[in-house]
Design an enzyme around this catalytic site. Structure first.
Site, short mmCIF file in Angstrom:
data_model
loop_
_atom_site.label_atom_id
_atom_site.label_comp_id
_atom_site.label_asym_id
_atom_site.label_seq_id
_atom_site.Cartn_x
_atom_site.Cartn_y
_atom_site.Cartn_z
N ASP A 41 6.54 -7.07 13.69
CA ASP A 41 5.71 -7.59 12.60
C ASP A 41 6.35 -8.87 12.04
O ASP A 41 6.55 -9.01 10.84
CB ASP A 41 5.58 -6.53 11.50
N SER A 98 0.81 -1.22 0.00
CA SER A 98 0.00 0.00 0.00
C SER A 98 0.84 1.27 0.00
O SER A 98 0.43 2.29 -0.53
CB SER A 98 -0.92 0.01 1.22
N ILE A 99 2.03 1.21 0.59
CA ILE A 99 2.85 2.40 0.73
C ILE A 99 4.02 2.43 -0.24
O ILE A 99 4.39 3.49 -0.74
CB ILE A 99 3.36 2.51 2.19
N ALA A 100 4.58 1.27 -0.54
CA ALA A 100 5.80 1.25 -1.37
C ALA A 100 5.88 -0.05 -2.15
O ALA A 100 5.07 -0.97 -1.96
CB ALA A 100 7.04 1.40 -0.47
#
Length: 510
Positions: A290, A136-138
């Protein structure tokens, strides 16, 4: 809340949650009061036809968040670390959120590299691949350095992602404001603080220098850990919108067939995953938060390799000692000592009965120790522990919640490798090693030396600080009465929107 355009985002969110069936699930999970339930339905149901459909094969809440886009996906992932806000069951659902999106064009990625490095891409890389992963970001590209031919991974932010996230965060603040306005009781969950926390996490992820720094610190902490590898940062090829790390080849931990074909000892690898996490949390106070299968690989030489450092956790030295003593107390079944640690740390109010608390802790530990090895769970223990401590008045501690959430993920990874793993047997040597080094006479002497150094640095300022503290106590500040008008205006605005929703319902029905 930077403009009325966010009202449309609010309506679109409500409509999507209604259309996907997520609205009732969310309201139930957070135990929303009647005012919130009515407002949510008024803002969502009349406009249900405007909502996004999403993937019907996905559970309702992840389905709605995925349909609404990257910011909502990321928000769901952050909320999965806050079972104190959304409940344990909903937090578990949100952990399955995946943020895999279509990649943006290779030409755009090359343009970002040239702009960030102020050099043509060909001057830096002899090879630069199509995207090998897109989130979603990169997204990530495989490349080869011109200088020495080493392979590297280049992570590049999506074009315009900062602006897109900023708009959605503004809408989240508007939603939080409505919740707090319509339901003062909801303020115990601090909705706006939750959004502020989310904003802080996302803003860090949108600056790849922060992730590079986290990777660099993690690499420095773990460089001497046998069998555990963190890629090295290429600092001169990293900036705000791109980050370059050494390329890692290996098998993801979810590919059990390949792991078995390569002759990897799955039992030893499962123990290594769990022990490394505990060692980093206790020894360093800086851990990978994570650690799911996709962020862990087994290198050809058998090393465990960690990837993706966007979410990291920290524990201060005192919290680490408390956490270690709690774990060791449960391992030894010394529930009285576990209770004493909670009182000494100030986690439980001093006016509570320590013997009753110790008895409650026994009710947490004994059933878990009675299970067979394949069912013993440290994550379950921590979850039950938080339930008991909450009943005895312990306030929410976000660092421990993140630790518990990561523990759930790490245990899941370890059990996928070795279903019969005994969590306590594997954890005990790590916890005992930490306690030997950090609790006892040697640690007390080290603490005294550290305290003396601090006092020596502040020695010249101590008289002034003492005088200031005494004066502040003798002359407490005046407390100004809060004006009720902002809240009244908020309630009036909410009433107007509810009225508009009611008119829309009537128009829809007629």
């Amino acid at each position: 809340m930077k403009g009325p355009h966010n009202i449309w985002r609010l309506i679109r969110t409500g409509a999507t949650f209604e259309r996907t069936g997520a609205m009732s699930a969310v309201l139930e999970a957070v135990e929303a009061p009647r005012a919130i339930r009515v407002a949510a339905r008024v803002l969502g149901w009349p406009f249900k036809f405007l909502g996004l459909r999403g993937d019907p094969s996905v559970p309702p809440v992840p389905r709605a968040l995925t349909a609404l886009g990257p910011a909502y996906i990321k928000f769901g992932q952050i909320l999965s670390t806050r079972p104190d806000v959304v409940g344990a069951e909903m937090a578990l659902q949100l952990q399955v959120l995946q943020d895999k999106l279509p990649p943006f064009p290779l030409a755009e990625a090359k343009r970002v590299v040239a702009q960030e490095m102020e050099k043509p891409l060909d001057a830096l890389f002899s090879e630069f691949s199509e995207p090998v992963a897109a989130a979603s970001i990169a997204q990530v590209h495989r490349a080869r350095l011109v200088d020495d031919g080493r392979e590297v991974a280049v992570k590049i932010l999506r074009p315009g992602i900062e602006r897109a996230f900023r708009k959605d965060i503004d809408a989240f603040y508007l939603i939080a404001w409505f919740v707090e306005t319509l339901s003062p009781a909801s303020r115990r969950l601090r909705p706006r603080d939750v959004i502020t926390h989310f904003e802080g996490v996302v803003m860090q992820e949108l600056d790849l220098r922060i992730e590079a720094s986290a990777c660099g610190e993690f690499h420095a902490n773990t460089k001497d850990d046998a069998g555990f590898v963190v890629p090295q940062v290429e600092w001169f090829l990293s900036s705000r919108r791109m980050m370059t790390l050494g390329w890692v080849t290996g098998t993801t931990l979810s590919d059990l067939a390949t792991i078995d074909a390569n002759g990897v000892d799955r039992r030893a690898m499962g123990a290594r995953v769990l022990q490394m996490f505990l060692r980093h949390a206790l020894r360093d106070g800086f851990f990978h938060a994570d650690m799911h299968h996709g962020n862990l690989k087994i290198a050809p030489n058998g090393d465990l390799v960690a990837l993706d450092f966007g979410i990291m956790g920290r524990l201060d030295s005192y919290t680490r000692r408390v956490y270690a003593e709690i774990l060791m107390g449960f391992i030894r079944k010394d529930y009285r000592r576990v209770a004493e640690v909670h009182f000494e740390a100030g986690y439980v109010p001093a006016d509570r009965d320590i013997d009753e608390f110790a008895q409650a802790l026994r009710s947490v530990g004994e059933p878990i120790f009675g299970m067979d090895a394949s069912r013993i769970s440290m994550a379950r223990l921590l979850a039950y522990l938080f339930e008991v401590t909450e009943r005895f008045g312990m306030e929410t501690r976000t660092e421990l919640i993140l630790l518990q959430r990561t523990m759930v993920v790490v245990e899941g990874v370890a059990r996928s490798l070795d279903p019969e793993i005994n969590i306590w047997t594997v954890a005990r040597p790590v916890v005992e090693e930490y306690i030997r080094e950090n609790i006892g006479p040697k640690a007390a002497l080290r603490d005294l030396v550290a305290t003396a150094r601090v006092l020596a640095r502040f020695g010249p300022r101590l008289p002034a600080l003492a005088e200031k503290a005494l004066l502040a106590q003798a002359n407490p500040p005046r407390i100004e009465r809060r004006s009720p008008w902002p809240e009244r205006v908020g309630i009036a605005a909410a009433g107007l929107i509810l009225g508009a929703g009611a008119v829309a319902i009537l128009a829809y029905l007629t």
